[in-house]
Design a protein around this motif. Structure first.
Motif, PDB file in Angstrom:
ATOM      1  N   VAL A  17       0.882  -1.163   0.000  1.00  0.00           N
ATOM      2  CA  VAL A  17       0.000   0.000   0.000  1.00  0.00           C
ATOM      3  C   VAL A  17       0.921   1.214   0.000  1.00  0.00           C
ATOM      4  N   GLY A  18       0.739   2.101  -0.984  1.00  0.00           N
ATOM      5  CA  GLY A  18       1.665   3.224  -1.149  1.00  0.00           C
ATOM      6  C   GLY A  18       2.920   2.765  -1.864  1.00  0.00           C
ATOM      7  N   GLY A  19       3.936   3.637  -1.839  1.00  0.00           N
ATOM      8  CA  GLY A  19       5.191   3.303  -2.520  1.00  0.00           C
ATOM      9  C   GLY A  19       5.053   3.364  -4.023  1.00  0.00           C
ATOM     10  N   GLY A  23       6.445   7.983  -5.014  1.00  0.00           N
ATOM     11  CA  GLY A  23       6.772   7.806  -3.592  1.00  0.00           C
ATOM     12  C   GLY A  23       8.285   7.685  -3.389  1.00  0.00           C
ATOM     13  N   GLN A  24       8.770   8.245  -2.304  1.00  0.00           N
ATOM     14  CA  GLN A  24      10.217   8.235  -2.063  1.00  0.00           C
ATOM     15  C   GLN A  24      10.738   6.876  -1.616  1.00  0.00           C
ATOM     16  N   VAL A  25       9.938   6.160  -0.819  1.00  0.00           N
ATOM     17  CA  VAL A  25      10.519   4.996  -0.145  1.00  0.00           C
ATOM     18  C   VAL A  25      10.136   3.656  -0.788  1.00  0.00           C
ATOM     19  N   ALA A  45      -2.081  -1.415  -3.732  1.00  0.00           N
ATOM     20  CA  ALA A  45      -2.831  -0.168  -3.902  1.00  0.00           C
ATOM     21  C   ALA A  45      -1.733   0.870  -3.758  1.00  0.00           C
ATOM     22  N   PHE A  46      -1.054   1.137  -4.861  1.00  0.00           N
ATOM     23  CA  PHE A  46       0.253   1.795  -4.808  1.00  0.00           C
ATOM     24  C   PHE A  46       0.195   3.301  -4.645  1.00  0.00           C
ATOM     25  N   ASP A  47      -0.988   3.871  -4.948  1.00  0.00           N
ATOM     26  CA  ASP A  47      -0.972   5.324  -5.129  1.00  0.00           C
ATOM     27  C   ASP A  47      -2.349   5.892  -4.796  1.00  0.00           C
ATOM     28  N   LEU A  48      -2.351   7.100  -4.274  1.00  0.00           N
ATOM     29  CA  LEU A  48      -3.620   7.814  -4.078  1.00  0.00           C
ATOM     30  C   LEU A  48      -4.286   8.085  -5.423  1.00  0.00           C
ATOM     31  N   ALA A  91       3.637   1.780   2.925  1.00  0.00           N
ATOM     32  CA  ALA A  91       4.652   2.810   2.619  1.00  0.00           C
ATOM     33  C   ALA A  91       3.943   4.113   2.263  1.00  0.00           C
ATOM     34  N   THR A  92       3.086   4.539   3.155  1.00  0.00           N
ATOM     35  CA  THR A  92       2.254   5.732   2.975  1.00  0.00           C
ATOM     36  C   THR A  92       2.620   6.754   4.058  1.00  0.00           C
ATOM     37  N   PRO A  93       2.138   7.998   3.939  1.00  0.00           N
ATOM     38  CA  PRO A  93       2.421   8.991   4.985  1.00  0.00           C
ATOM     39  C   PRO A  93       1.954   8.533   6.371  1.00  0.00           C
ATOM     40  N   GLU A 114       6.008   1.230   7.711  1.00  0.00           N
ATOM     41  CA  GLU A 114       7.040   2.261   7.813  1.00  0.00           C
ATOM     42  C   GLU A 114       7.078   2.871   9.221  1.00  0.00           C
ATOM     43  N   LYS A 115       8.184   3.525   9.508  1.00  0.00           N
ATOM     44  CA  LYS A 115       8.340   4.306  10.729  1.00  0.00           C
ATOM     45  C   LYS A 115       8.001   5.755  10.427  1.00  0.00           C
ATOM     46  N   PRO A 116       7.760   6.624  11.377  1.00  0.00           N
ATOM     47  CA  PRO A 116       7.401   6.245  12.742  1.00  0.00           C
ATOM     48  C   PRO A 116       6.094   5.454  12.705  1.00  0.00           C
ATOM     49  N   ASP A 185       4.691  17.360  -2.274  1.00  0.00           N
ATOM     50  CA  ASP A 185       3.815  16.508  -1.452  1.00  0.00           C
ATOM     51  C   ASP A 185       4.538  15.897  -0.254  1.00  0.00           C
ATOM     52  N   ALA A 186       5.726  15.325  -0.521  1.00  0.00           N
ATOM     53  CA  ALA A 186       6.428  14.579   0.529  1.00  0.00           C
ATOM     54  C   ALA A 186       6.938  15.490   1.644  1.00  0.00           C
ATOM     55  N   VAL A 187       7.059  16.799   1.352  1.00  0.00           N
ATOM     56  CA  VAL A 187       7.459  17.753   2.399  1.00  0.00           C
ATOM     57  C   VAL A 187       6.205  18.307   3.080  1.00  0.00           C
ATOM     58  N   TRP A 189       3.264  16.946   3.674  1.00  0.00           N
ATOM     59  CA  TRP A 189       2.669  16.099   4.727  1.00  0.00           C
ATOM     60  C   TRP A 189       3.615  15.944   5.914  1.00  0.00           C
ATOM     61  N   ARG A 190       4.915  16.003   5.678  1.00  0.00           N
ATOM     62  CA  ARG A 190       5.885  15.843   6.785  1.00  0.00           C
ATOM     63  C   ARG A 190       5.892  17.045   7.735  1.00  0.00           C
ATOM     64  N   THR A 191       5.465  18.224   7.237  1.00  0.00           N
ATOM     65  CA  THR A 191       5.551  19.435   8.052  1.00  0.00           C
ATOM     66  C   THR A 191       4.196  19.848   8.615  1.00  0.00           C
ATOM     67  N   SER A 331      21.192  -3.830   3.308  1.00  0.00           N
ATOM     68  CA  SER A 331      20.653  -3.787   4.665  1.00  0.00           C
ATOM     69  C   SER A 331      19.133  -3.982   4.655  1.00  0.00           C
ATOM     70  N   TRP A 332      18.461  -3.308   3.726  1.00  0.00           N
ATOM     71  CA  TRP A 332      17.005  -3.496   3.598  1.00  0.00           C
ATOM     72  C   TRP A 332      16.683  -4.959   3.270  1.00  0.00           C
ATOM     73  N   SER A 333      17.494  -5.590   2.433  1.00  0.00           N
ATOM     74  CA  SER A 333      17.237  -6.999   2.101  1.00  0.00           C
ATOM     75  C   SER A 333      17.317  -7.867   3.350  1.00  0.00           C
TER      76      SER A 333
HETATM   77  N1  LIG Z   1      12.530   3.596   6.370  1.00  0.00           N
HETATM   78  C1  LIG Z   1      13.052   4.599   5.687  1.00  0.00           C
HETATM   79  O1  LIG Z   1      14.253   4.688   5.485  1.00  0.00           O
HETATM   80  C2  LIG Z   1      12.114   5.651   5.137  1.00  0.00           C
HETATM   81  C3  LIG Z   1      12.554   6.543   4.137  1.00  0.00           C
HETATM   82  C4  LIG Z   1      11.622   7.455   3.614  1.00  0.00           C
HETATM   83  C5  LIG Z   1      10.318   7.468   4.094  1.00  0.00           C
HETATM   84  N2  LIG Z   1       9.953   6.609   5.084  1.00  0.00           N
HETATM   85  C6  LIG Z   1       8.560   6.564   5.586  1.00  0.00           C
HETATM   86  O2  LIG Z   1       7.764   6.006   4.543  1.00  0.00           O
HETATM   87  C7  LIG Z   1       6.475   6.594   4.547  1.00  0.00           C
HETATM   88  C8  LIG Z   1       6.208   7.191   3.165  1.00  0.00           C
HETATM   89  O3  LIG Z   1       7.162   8.204   2.950  1.00  0.00           O
HETATM   90  P1  LIG Z   1       7.539   8.701   1.466  1.00  0.00           P
HETATM   91  O4  LIG Z   1       8.666   9.621   1.650  1.00  0.00           O
HETATM   92  O5  LIG Z   1       7.684   7.562   0.533  1.00  0.00           O
HETATM   93  O6  LIG Z   1       6.209   9.527   1.119  1.00  0.00           O
HETATM   94  P2  LIG Z   1       5.789  10.080  -0.286  1.00  0.00           P
HETATM   95  O7  LIG Z   1       4.885  11.230  -0.034  1.00  0.00           O
HETATM   96  O8  LIG Z   1       6.984  10.280  -1.163  1.00  0.00           O
HETATM   97  O9  LIG Z   1       4.972   8.879  -0.943  1.00  0.00           O
HETATM   98  C9  LIG Z   1       3.794   8.381  -0.371  1.00  0.00           C
HETATM   99  C10 LIG Z   1       3.176   7.356  -1.324  1.00  0.00           C
HETATM  100  O10 LIG Z   1       2.019   6.808  -0.714  1.00  0.00           O
HETATM  101  C11 LIG Z   1       0.902   6.934  -1.614  1.00  0.00           C
HETATM  102  N3  LIG Z   1      -0.289   7.015  -0.775  1.00  0.00           N
HETATM  103  C12 LIG Z   1      -0.618   7.963   0.137  1.00  0.00           C
HETATM  104  N4  LIG Z   1      -1.757   7.630   0.778  1.00  0.00           N
HETATM  105  C13 LIG Z   1      -2.167   6.451   0.258  1.00  0.00           C
HETATM  106  C14 LIG Z   1      -3.271   5.594   0.501  1.00  0.00           C
HETATM  107  N5  LIG Z   1      -4.182   5.876   1.398  1.00  0.00           N
HETATM  108  N6  LIG Z   1      -3.349   4.451  -0.231  1.00  0.00           N
HETATM  109  C15 LIG Z   1      -2.406   4.149  -1.156  1.00  0.00           C
HETATM  110  N7  LIG Z   1      -1.352   4.929  -1.415  1.00  0.00           N
HETATM  111  C16 LIG Z   1      -1.228   6.052  -0.722  1.00  0.00           C
HETATM  112  C17 LIG Z   1       1.214   8.167  -2.435  1.00  0.00           C
HETATM  113  O11 LIG Z   1       0.453   8.196  -3.635  1.00  0.00           O
HETATM  114  C18 LIG Z   1       2.718   7.956  -2.659  1.00  0.00           C
HETATM  115  O12 LIG Z   1       2.978   6.987  -3.664  1.00  0.00           O
HETATM  116  C19 LIG Z   1       6.476   7.606   5.681  1.00  0.00           C
HETATM  117  O13 LIG Z   1       5.917   7.027   6.824  1.00  0.00           O
HETATM  118  C20 LIG Z   1       7.953   7.900   5.907  1.00  0.00           C
HETATM  119  O14 LIG Z   1       8.226   8.271   7.262  1.00  0.00           O
HETATM  120  C21 LIG Z   1      10.827   5.721   5.590  1.00  0.00           C
END
Ligand SMILES: NC(=O)c1ccc[n+]([C@@H]2O[C@H](COP(=O)([O-])OP(=O)(O)OC[C@H]3O[C@@H](n4cnc5c(N)ncnc54)[C@H](O)[C@@H]3O)[C@@H](O)[C@H]2O)c1
Length: 389
Positions: A17-19, A23-25, A45-48, A91-93, A114-116, A185-187, A189-191, A331-333
């Motif tokens: 879900v997400g990613g 998405g960054q992560v 469900a990769f994306d909003l 992997a969502t906010p 994901e964390k937190p 977007d990624a900034v 929601w973080r702020t 490390s992730w692996s």
């Molecule tokens: N572990 C790590 O090293 C690491 C690194 C970066 C981010 N993160 C964490 O990962 C999470 C995501 O961060 P990011 O930087 O990838 O965010 P981002 O904003 O870059 O991406 C979020 C993704 O989630 C999707 N999304 C949002 N809500 C959704 C929903 N309800 N259903 C499906 N998809 C949805 C968006 O479309 C997007 O693809 C956060 O919790 C962040 O703290 C962790």
């Protein structure tokens, strides 16, 4: 050494879900999961933006009918399939983690989140109880804690090589938010406290430092803590783009930690230094292959990952061998592998294995959120010392 040989009964049927594409992560999750054939990505469900998410999922090789519009549709579509997903990564906010994790567990699906992890310790405890009732695993992706040199430091501390630990010095800083444009977007929601929770950089990067220190120093608990946080860009208040945390541990050790996203010009570095009564170790992701080992009164030495002089715990987590760079993807692996082994043990009903198997799970996620709650309590009291609760 990890060489891709299968250590579980069958690959995990995996969803995300997400990613999505923007998405960054997300790619870090897929890098971790898909490396050894330990997971097969079958649904998402990769994306909003559902159309973009479906297009992206199909380009990852996921079948059209398993690229879902929402996480609710994913659960409805997968939970009664014979070949439905075993585990889903979230992997969502931050603000969505609790709701999505809870729904997945209620549907009988293991979760990697994901964390937190969540906003509050109360939420963590609700999920821990639910996961226990459902006999399911919750993994948390503290990405760099699978690195073999992290486990070298842990083994050296456990064996007393450093002596008694006196000083814990940690830093994770970058300068990507030194300017005031928070429109991406990624900034955005973080702020925003509604979407990030009660912290920005403390939760975003500080929790990585804290969990890694727990891996290296499992015997040490924080007794009290002082957190000073500041938003150098005022629109980010009440969240912080910079913070310093001082910690007193139950063995008398002192810790200090610096997190910042306004460290202008800094390209992102985590650095850990653990100082004992006899010697110190220092590791940074800027030079992930090298562990600096300093014995008082002797010339400094550099330990290299994968070398036979390292502890077995480190060599067991090594993938690349000494001649080649071992980095974040490796490390992730490991994190994904260790979580898969935990889920596999659940499949086999092997609770004995789970008692000693180490992976970042619900306890690690909960302790990260507890640390954040203590930091915020201290900061909001004017950077006061608070008893750790
Ligand atoms: N572990 C790590 O090293 C690491 C690194 C970066 C981010 N993160 C964490 O990962 C999470 C995501 O961060 P990011 O930087 O990838 O965010 P981002 O904003 O870059 O991406 C979020 C993704 O989630 C999707 N999304 C949002 N809500 C959704 C929903 N309800 N259903 C499906 N998809 C949805 C968006 O479309 C997007 O693809 C956060 O919790 C962040 O703290 C962790």
């Amino acid at each position: 050494m990890i060489n891709g040989e299968r250590t579980i009964q069958r690959p995990m049927r995996w969803g995300m879900v997400g990613g999505g594409r923007t998405g960054q992560v997300g790619y870090k999750h897929r890098t971790g999961a898909l490396r050894d054939g330990t997971y097969q990505l079958l649904a998402g469900a990769f994306d909003l933006d559902a159309a973009r998410g479906r297009d992206f999922g199909m380009k990852l090789g996921v079948a059209h009918d398993r690229c879902y519009t929402t996480y609710q549709d994913l659960i409805a579509g997968e939970k009664d399939r014979e070949d439905g997903v075993d585990v889903v990564s979230v992997a969502t906010p931050n603000f969505t983690h609790f709701e999505i994790t809870k729904a997945l567990l209620e549907a009988g699906i293991h979760v990697i989140c994901e964390k937190p992890l969540f906003f509050t310790v109360d939420e963590c405890e609700i999920v821990a109880k639910l996961a226990a009732e459902k006999n399911l695993i919750v993994g948390v992706t503290y990405g760099f804690t699978g690195h073999p040199l992290v486990h070298q430091m842990a083994a050296m501390v456990a064996k007393g090589v450093l002596g008694d630990i006196r000083i814990v010095d940690m830093q994770y800083t970058h300068g990507f938010n030194a300017g005031d444009d928070d429109s991406a977007d990624a900034v955005a929601w973080r702020t925003n406290p509604a979407t990030a929770g009660s912290t920005f950089v403390l939760g975003d990067i500080g929790t990585h430092l804290y969990y890694l220190s727990e891996v290296v120093l499992p015997h040490m608990k924080i007794e009290k803590l002082l957190c000073d946080r500041k938003a150098f860009i005022p629109s980010r208040a009440p969240l912080e783009d910079h913070a310093t945390v001082l910690m007193h541990y139950d063995n008398g050790a002192r810790g200090h930690l610096w997190v910042s996203s306004v460290n202008a010009g800094n390209m992102g570095s985590q650095r850990y230094r653990f100082v004992g009564s006899k010697a110190s170790v220092e590791w940074s992701d800027a030079h992930p292959d090298q562990l600096v080992y300093q014995v008082q009164g002797e010339p400094e030495s550099i330990m290299h990952h994968g070398m036979p002089y390292l502890e077995n715990e480190s060599l067991a987590a090594d993938r690349m061998g000494a001649l080649h760079t071992e980095g974040l993807g490796d490390s992730w692996s490991n994190i994904y592998l260790w979580i898969a082994q935990a889920i596999d043990a659940k499949f086999r009903g092997d609770e004995t294995f789970l008692k000693t198997h180490h992976y970042p799970g619900i306890v690690a996620g909960t302790e990260g959120v507890r640390w954040l709650e203590n930091c915020v309590r201290s900061a909001d009291a004017g950077a006061a010392w608070v008893e750790y609760a």
